[in-house]
Design a protein around this motif. Structure first.
Motif, PDB file in Angstrom:
ATOM      1  N   GLY A 142      23.658  56.398  -7.266  1.00  0.00           N
ATOM      2  CA  GLY A 142      24.547  55.572  -6.437  1.00  0.00           C
ATOM      3  C   GLY A 142      26.018  55.813  -6.693  1.00  0.00           C
ATOM      4  N   ARG A 144      29.762  56.863  -6.338  1.00  0.00           N
ATOM      5  CA  ARG A 144      30.602  57.008  -5.146  1.00  0.00           C
ATOM      6  C   ARG A 144      31.298  58.376  -5.239  1.00  0.00           C
ATOM      7  NH1 ARG A 144      33.843  51.811  -6.806  1.00  0.00           N
ATOM      8  NH2 ARG A 144      33.548  53.026  -8.725  1.00  0.00           N
ATOM      9  N   ASN A 168      21.640  61.293  -6.429  1.00  0.00           N
ATOM     10  CA  ASN A 168      21.624  60.189  -5.456  1.00  0.00           C
ATOM     11  C   ASN A 168      23.025  59.585  -5.433  1.00  0.00           C
ATOM     12  OD1 ASN A 168      20.899  58.027  -3.804  1.00  0.00           O
ATOM     13  ND2 ASN A 168      20.277  56.779  -5.558  1.00  0.00           N
ATOM     14  N   ASP A 170      26.581  57.681  -3.080  1.00  0.00           N
ATOM     15  CA  ASP A 170      27.187  56.952  -1.968  1.00  0.00           C
ATOM     16  C   ASP A 170      28.319  57.833  -1.450  1.00  0.00           C
ATOM     17  OD1 ASP A 170      28.287  55.210  -0.179  1.00  0.00           O
ATOM     18  OD2 ASP A 170      29.048  53.791  -1.679  1.00  0.00           O
ATOM     19  N   ARG A 171      28.198  58.292  -0.216  1.00  0.00           N
ATOM     20  CA  ARG A 171      29.110  59.302   0.338  1.00  0.00           C
ATOM     21  C   ARG A 171      30.422  58.683   0.813  1.00  0.00           C
ATOM     22  NH1 ARG A 171      26.605  63.717   4.341  1.00  0.00           N
ATOM     23  NH2 ARG A 171      28.445  64.937   4.945  1.00  0.00           N
ATOM     24  N   ARG A 172      31.540  59.290   0.414  1.00  0.00           N
ATOM     25  CA  ARG A 172      32.870  58.857   0.846  1.00  0.00           C
ATOM     26  C   ARG A 172      33.642  60.051   1.407  1.00  0.00           C
ATOM     27  NH1 ARG A 172      33.931  53.897  -1.856  1.00  0.00           N
ATOM     28  NH2 ARG A 172      31.868  52.899  -1.999  1.00  0.00           N
TER      29      ARG A 172
END
Length: 327
Positions: A142, A144, A168, A170-172
């Motif tokens: 998770g 970022r 794994n 969180d795409r920014r």
């Protein structure tokens, strides 16, 4: 006295004739030009702004760089003629020609031609030293991760690469300078860069704080080489203050592109300005060390603009006729 008067008049006539001939030679040239680059803080913008200004100065015309979303958008802008020139990596170039560019799915962007080789884009990962993230397998679930501007080479390929390696995240998205600020402020955990080195945003970061520049392991590198259109690469230790030894990476070639409909003599002149003095280009950006004739063969995707191909073939390249637009 009469002799000097006649000589002066003759000289004036010759000068006017040369000026008129030059103007006639440029009759079909555009009044100005734009080079599509990428976000500020990245290598594309620094490199692209440099050669755009150099060409404008040398050819005595108006021209400059434009901030864009990077290679995918540049392929679209150059294909349509909304930008005369741009810069792209070979992966996005292939996708664009095949009609899978996400900006315009189904449109085969085959009116963007190769102009000159730029440099390789290494894929590298940066985190704050205090985060404890010092390897790819240390990236927490998770996390970022900033992948650069949407549609950029980094945003197109790095997420797929990290997924291949089991990360794994969180795409920014965002410009490189902006993501550098977010990393410092704790708003993102990692930045996954795909840009020519040194990346200005990384150089700026390591002046302000301690960072980890994370390399691929041999096994990780091999997995990526098997799955993606990249080659082996090592980021030299001299690239950043943080590095004590070369960092294992992978890279993708970048080429400058031109709208295929631009006049042959215009593109020839632009190519000559950029390629005829590598030291001058190196002063613009160190990545231009690879902007040399010998790297013409790194383009295996795009058709060559006839003007650029003419310059290269006159200067030691051997671009085959079937790789030249209209050839």
């Amino acid at each position: 006295m009469r002799f000097h008067t006649v000589s002066g008049a003759a000289a004036a006539i010759v000068a006017l004739s040369v000026t008129a001939a030059a103007a006639q030679d440029r009759e079909n040239w555009p009044d100005s030009f734009t080079v599509g680059t990428a976000s500020q803080g990245g290598t594309y913008f620094a490199y692209g702004s440099g050669w755009a200004n150099l060409v404008a100065d040398e050819l005595g015309m108006s021209g400059g760089a434009e901030v864009t979303g990077g290679p995918m958008q540049n392929m679209a802008l150059v294909h349509t003629g909304d930008a005369e020139f741009g810069m792209t990596t070979m992966g996005p170039a292939r996708e664009s020609i095949e009609g899978t560019n996400p900006i315009a799915p189904g449109m085969k962007m085959d009116n963007a031609c190769a102009m000159f080789p730029m440099y390789q884009t290494p894929f590298s990962i940066t985190a704050l030293a205090g985060s404890g993230i010092d390897s790819i397998d240390a990236i927490p679930d998770g996390a970022r991760i900033g992948f650069g501007p949407a549609g950029s080479t980094s945003d197109t390929y790095f997420p797929r690469m990290l997924e291949t390696l089991g990360v794994n995240f969180d795409r920014r998205n965002g410009g490189w300078s902006d993501l550098g600020g977010q990393l410092q402020d704790g708003l993102v955990d990692v930045i996954a860069f795909a840009a020519g080195i040194p990346v200005p945003a990384v150089s700026q970061l390591e002046v302000q704080t301690d960072v980890n520049i994370i390399e691929f392991t041999e096994e990780e590198q091999q997995k990526i080489l098997e799955e993606f259109p990249v080659s082996e690469f090592q980021i030299p230790a001299t690239t950043y203050q943080t590095l004590e030894e070369p960092a294992r990476s992978v890279a993708m070639w970048n080429f400058a592109i031109a709208n295929c409909d631009l006049p042959e003599d215009f593109v020839y002149a632009v190519t000559d300005v950029v390629m005829s003095d590598n030291e001058r280009m190196m002063n613009i950006h160190r990545a231009a060390k690879s902007t040399v004739v010998e790297n013409w063969d790194k383009n295996k995707v795009l058709p060559w603009h006839p003007g650029a191909a003419k310059w290269f073939n006159e200067n030691g390249a051997s671009i085959p006729e079937d790789m030249i637009k209209g050839g």
